[in-house]
Design an enzyme around this catalytic site. Structure first.
Site, PDB file in Angstrom:
ATOM      1  N   CYS A   1       0.825  -1.196   0.000  1.00  0.00           N
ATOM      2  CA  CYS A   1       0.000   0.000   0.000  1.00  0.00           C
ATOM      3  C   CYS A   1       0.858   1.244   0.000  1.00  0.00           C
ATOM      4  O   CYS A   1       2.073   1.169   0.115  1.00  0.00           O
ATOM      5  CB  CYS A   1      -0.874   0.055   1.251  1.00  0.00           C
ATOM      6  SG  CYS A   1      -1.928  -1.375   1.451  1.00  0.00           S
TER       7      CYS A   1
ATOM      8  N   ASP B   1      14.353  -8.191 -17.276  1.00  0.00           N
ATOM      9  CA  ASP B   1      13.171  -7.930 -16.441  1.00  0.00           C
ATOM     10  C   ASP B   1      13.643  -7.913 -14.990  1.00  0.00           C
ATOM     11  O   ASP B   1      14.708  -8.445 -14.671  1.00  0.00           O
ATOM     12  CB  ASP B   1      12.088  -8.983 -16.665  1.00  0.00           C
ATOM     13  CG  ASP B   1      10.699  -8.462 -16.267  1.00  0.00           C
ATOM     14  OD1 ASP B   1      10.607  -7.323 -15.753  1.00  0.00           O
ATOM     15  OD2 ASP B   1       9.710  -9.189 -16.465  1.00  0.00           O
TER      16      ASP B   1
ATOM     17  N   GLY C   1      -0.939   0.828  -5.080  1.00  0.00           N
ATOM     18  CA  GLY C   1      -2.210   0.176  -4.803  1.00  0.00           C
ATOM     19  C   GLY C   1      -3.319   0.763  -5.637  1.00  0.00           C
ATOM     20  O   GLY C   1      -3.463   1.985  -5.700  1.00  0.00           O
TER      21      GLY C   1
ATOM     22  N   TYR D   1      11.641  -3.315  -7.639  1.00  0.00           N
ATOM     23  CA  TYR D   1      10.435  -3.260  -8.453  1.00  0.00           C
ATOM     24  C   TYR D   1       9.400  -2.242  -7.989  1.00  0.00           C
ATOM     25  O   TYR D   1       8.789  -1.553  -8.796  1.00  0.00           O
ATOM     26  CB  TYR D   1       9.778  -4.657  -8.450  1.00  0.00           C
ATOM     27  CG  TYR D   1       8.377  -4.646  -8.979  1.00  0.00           C
ATOM     28  CD1 TYR D   1       8.141  -4.571 -10.357  1.00  0.00           C
ATOM     29  CD2 TYR D   1       7.276  -4.666  -8.126  1.00  0.00           C
ATOM     30  CE1 TYR D   1       6.843  -4.519 -10.851  1.00  0.00           C
ATOM     31  CE2 TYR D   1       5.976  -4.611  -8.618  1.00  0.00           C
ATOM     32  CZ  TYR D   1       5.777  -4.544  -9.970  1.00  0.00           C
ATOM     33  OH  TYR D   1       4.507  -4.483 -10.469  1.00  0.00           O
TER      34      TYR D   1
ATOM     35  N   CYS E   1       6.591 -13.780   0.748  1.00  0.00           N
ATOM     36  CA  CYS E   1       6.805 -12.605   1.591  1.00  0.00           C
ATOM     37  C   CYS E   1       5.669 -12.518   2.600  1.00  0.00           C
ATOM     38  O   CYS E   1       4.506 -12.605   2.223  1.00  0.00           O
ATOM     39  CB  CYS E   1       6.818 -11.343   0.730  1.00  0.00           C
ATOM     40  SG  CYS E   1       6.943  -9.851   1.734  1.00  0.00           S
TER      41      CYS E   1
ATOM     42  N   ASN F   1       0.723   0.561   5.870  1.00  0.00           N
ATOM     43  CA  ASN F   1       1.350  -0.174   4.769  1.00  0.00           C
ATOM     44  C   ASN F   1       2.224  -1.255   5.361  1.00  0.00           C
ATOM     45  O   ASN F   1       3.082  -0.962   6.194  1.00  0.00           O
ATOM     46  CB  ASN F   1       2.186   0.790   3.914  1.00  0.00           C
ATOM     47  CG  ASN F   1       3.036   0.076   2.872  1.00  0.00           C
ATOM     48  OD1 ASN F   1       4.116   0.529   2.545  1.00  0.00           O
ATOM     49  ND2 ASN F   1       2.566  -1.038   2.362  1.00  0.00           N
ATOM     50  N   GLY F   2       2.012  -2.500   4.919  1.00  0.00           N
ATOM     51  CA  GLY F   2       2.818  -3.608   5.427  1.00  0.00           C
ATOM     52  C   GLY F   2       1.923  -4.726   5.903  1.00  0.00           C
ATOM     53  O   GLY F   2       0.706  -4.672   5.735  1.00  0.00           O
TER      54      GLY F   2
ATOM     55  N   CYS G   1      15.905  -6.490   3.830  1.00  0.00           N
ATOM     56  CA  CYS G   1      15.219  -7.764   3.987  1.00  0.00           C
ATOM     57  C   CYS G   1      15.306  -8.431   2.625  1.00  0.00           C
ATOM     58  O   CYS G   1      14.817  -7.883   1.634  1.00  0.00           O
ATOM     59  CB  CYS G   1      13.748  -7.582   4.374  1.00  0.00           C
ATOM     60  SG  CYS G   1      12.855  -9.160   4.331  1.00  0.00           S
TER      61      CYS G   1
HETATM   62  P1  AMP Z   1       5.266 -13.200 -13.527  1.00  0.00           P
HETATM   63  O1  AMP Z   1       4.687 -12.879 -14.867  1.00  0.00           O
HETATM   64  O2  AMP Z   1       4.258 -13.854 -12.618  1.00  0.00           O
HETATM   65  O3  AMP Z   1       6.557 -13.974 -13.584  1.00  0.00           O
HETATM   66  O4  AMP Z   1       5.594 -11.809 -12.824  1.00  0.00           O
HETATM   67  C1  AMP Z   1       6.744 -11.107 -13.189  1.00  0.00           C
HETATM   68  C2  AMP Z   1       6.398  -9.684 -13.510  1.00  0.00           C
HETATM   69  O5  AMP Z   1       5.645  -9.114 -12.448  1.00  0.00           O
HETATM   70  C3  AMP Z   1       7.655  -8.882 -13.659  1.00  0.00           C
HETATM   71  O6  AMP Z   1       7.612  -8.268 -14.927  1.00  0.00           O
HETATM   72  C4  AMP Z   1       7.646  -7.858 -12.537  1.00  0.00           C
HETATM   73  O7  AMP Z   1       7.910  -6.569 -13.035  1.00  0.00           O
HETATM   74  C5  AMP Z   1       6.266  -7.940 -11.941  1.00  0.00           C
HETATM   75  N1  AMP Z   1       6.274  -8.089 -10.468  1.00  0.00           N
HETATM   76  C6  AMP Z   1       7.242  -8.551  -9.680  1.00  0.00           C
HETATM   77  N2  AMP Z   1       6.885  -8.538  -8.381  1.00  0.00           N
HETATM   78  C7  AMP Z   1       5.643  -8.053  -8.344  1.00  0.00           C
HETATM   79  C8  AMP Z   1       4.709  -7.770  -7.302  1.00  0.00           C
HETATM   80  N3  AMP Z   1       5.004  -8.009  -6.022  1.00  0.00           N
HETATM   81  N4  AMP Z   1       3.510  -7.252  -7.639  1.00  0.00           N
HETATM   82  C9  AMP Z   1       3.200  -7.030  -8.912  1.00  0.00           C
HETATM   83  N5  AMP Z   1       4.029  -7.265  -9.951  1.00  0.00           N
HETATM   84  C10 AMP Z   1       5.230  -7.785  -9.689  1.00  0.00           C
END
Ligand code: AMP
Length: 473
Positions: A11, A356, A37, A253, A393, A112-113, A445
């Site tokens: 959030c 990526d 969010g 990210y 997480c 947030n958390g 972390c």
């Molecule tokens: P996936 O397609 O499931 O492998 O997700 C990877 C993509 O999701 C990457 O391009 C990241 O930029 C993005 N991503 C990574 N972590 C998160 C997250 N916690 N919430 C939303 N998107 C994420």
């Protein structure tokens, strides 16, 4: 039914004390925190005698109407929240800030958390007759704040904060004061700023840029800052037990690249992650491209390090929401296809390095490699600017079970094969840490990469929660 998975939230929070346009500045700040969010948003304001609030589902512009914002005009202090819940519990009652009316006074709370012992505390409060209106862990904290028997607000806040475990960056508003606090490991970010002489706090400094506020500093782990009166500030800590474990994924990210942590630009951190990855990857190619938007900086850094030209090989459709929040895998796959489109003229006949920031379920990488190959790429070398995501997480990032994580299930070589890339290289944990350190991080972390959880995970080890998870409740 109460849903433990509904606790998994990322959030954005904001708070401002004693400014004539408190609600409007909060609204603008929340706009720039929207990436944290998109499920719901809200604002709670104070006129020094009472608290008032407005909240709704969806993006900020859908959640709070012009009329609602107008109705909050003229109040001097405010807190705001944008919410991102992963599964279940997607309902208005869980949208923050929460506003409680109590004989001791009004209480507004935005968090947030993730609290890692909220379930345990909730059961204890319920067994004494307490009732909850939401499935959110933040309501547990509100109960503890109100239950306190001490005379001073601060003493009650300290007592409550010492009972909860987990990650929290919180803003708490009542008629007399605004409090900002960050958990004693500093997992989620929280920044201190000032605008037109009024203090403000925000999850990220991009919110300060949006409202023309000065970024003073990061709020430290365990800090408890209280704003009251005209512009009085009380700096304190709620515990002497302080650690430094800022979430690595915030750097990689989650945060916006125009934000700063510890006075260092996230844009530069991501570029440096790309440079480090280039050193570790050692590949030859014609071009390097980034998956937009989150990996464009890492691709730029990679290019600077290797001399391989950085091109725009993928175009992002800006009008599609995050693919990640779609519950069904087949819909998620179609969404990814709509989201990123290869530019054939750039790709055709080339050996391509594509960067990526992470692989979670593998949906994005699988599609990207396929799309690049069908656009004529000779070779596709995938570089990931973070280590393999192997562990869930529990502190507020949307990565909730081992089963969902490709790297928890498969070796790097198997993943390479599954996504169809010619090579696949992840950044090392050491390489990542070196970059963060170079950019002012006091400690991170990295549990999702290493399994070393810095904060006790209470709820998820409880037999009843394990059973709920097993049943997929
Ligand atoms: P996936 O397609 O499931 O492998 O997700 C990877 C993509 O999701 C990457 O391009 C990241 O930029 C993005 N991503 C990574 N972590 C998160 C997250 N916690 N919430 C939303 N998107 C994420």
């Amino acid at each position: 039914m109460y849903d433990i998975r509904g606790l998994n939230e990322e959030c954005g929070v904001f708070g401002i004390w004693n400014h004539p346009y408190a609600a409007h500045l909060t609204y603008l700040a929340l706009h720039s925190l929207q990436h944290r969010g998109q499920e719901g948003a809200g604002i709670v304001c104070s006129n020094g005698k009472q608290l008032f609030g407005a909240r709704g589902m969806g993006l900020l512009t859908e959640a709070i109407s012009d009329e609602q914002l107008k109705s909050l005009e003229g109040y001097q202090s405010a807190i705001g929240h944008v919410r991102y819940a992963t599964t279940g519990a997607s309902e208005i009652s869980n949208v923050q800030p929460f506003l409680f009316k109590h004989s001791k006074g009004d209480l507004g709370l935005a968090h947030n958390g993730n609290l890692t012992n909220a379930h345990q505390i909730r059961r204890a409060i319920e067994s004494e007759g307490g009732i909850f209106q939401t499935t959110s862990d933040s309501e547990v904290l509100a109960h503890l704040l109100i239950k306190g028997k001490a005379k001073s607000i601060k003493a009650n806040q300290k007592a409550a904060l010492n009972q909860v475990k987990g990650a929290f960056s919180c803003v708490i508003l009542n008629e007399q004061q605004l409090t900002a606090t960050r958990d004693n490991c500093g997992v989620r970010p929280l920044m201190l700023g000032k605008v037109d002489g009024a203090y403000c706090v925000a999850s990220e400094t991009c919110a300060f840029t949006a409202i023309g506020a000065e970024y003073i500093r990061d709020i430290e782990p365990g800090e408890l800052i209280t704003f009251s009166g005209d512009n009085d500030v009380d700096y304190d800590t709620y515990t002497p037990d302080i650690h430094q474990h800022m979430c690595a994924m915030e750097y990689i990210y989650f945060a916006r690249p125009d934000s700063e942590f510890q006075k260092h630009s996230i844009y530069q951190v991501r570029k440096a992650l790309g440079r480090q990855l280039a050193k570790e990857m050692g590949v030859e190619a014609d071009i390097v491209i980034g998956v937009p938007d989150s990996s464009l900086q890492a691709a730029k850094g990679f290019s600077e390090e290797t001399g391989i030209p950085n091109e725009q090989g993928l175009l992002k459709n800006r009008y599609i929401g995050r693919t990640f929040i779609t519950p069904d895998q087949s819909v998620r796959e179609r969404q990814v296809r709509m989201k990123h489109s290869p530019i054939r003229d750039v790709i055709e006949g080339k050996s391509v390095v594509v960067i990526d920031d992470s692989i979670v379920r593998g949906t994005t990488s699988k599609y990207i490699v396929k799309a690049l190959k069908s656009a004529g790429a000779r070779e596709v070398h995938m570089g990931i600017s973070s280590p393999p995501l192997k562990n869930p997480c529990y502190y507020g990032i949307d990565v909730s079970t081992h089963a969902e994580l490709m790297a928890a299930q498969h070796s790097v070589e198997t993943i390479r094969d599954m996504i169809g890339a010619d090579t696949l290289t992840y950044l090392s944990v050491e390489g990542m840490h070196d970059v963060f350190k170079q950019y002012g991080s006091k400690g991170e972390c990295n549990a999702c990469f290493t399994g070393n959880y810095p904060i006790e995970i209470v709820d998820h080890l409880l037999p009843e929660v394990k059973e709920m998870k097993r049943r997929g409740v």
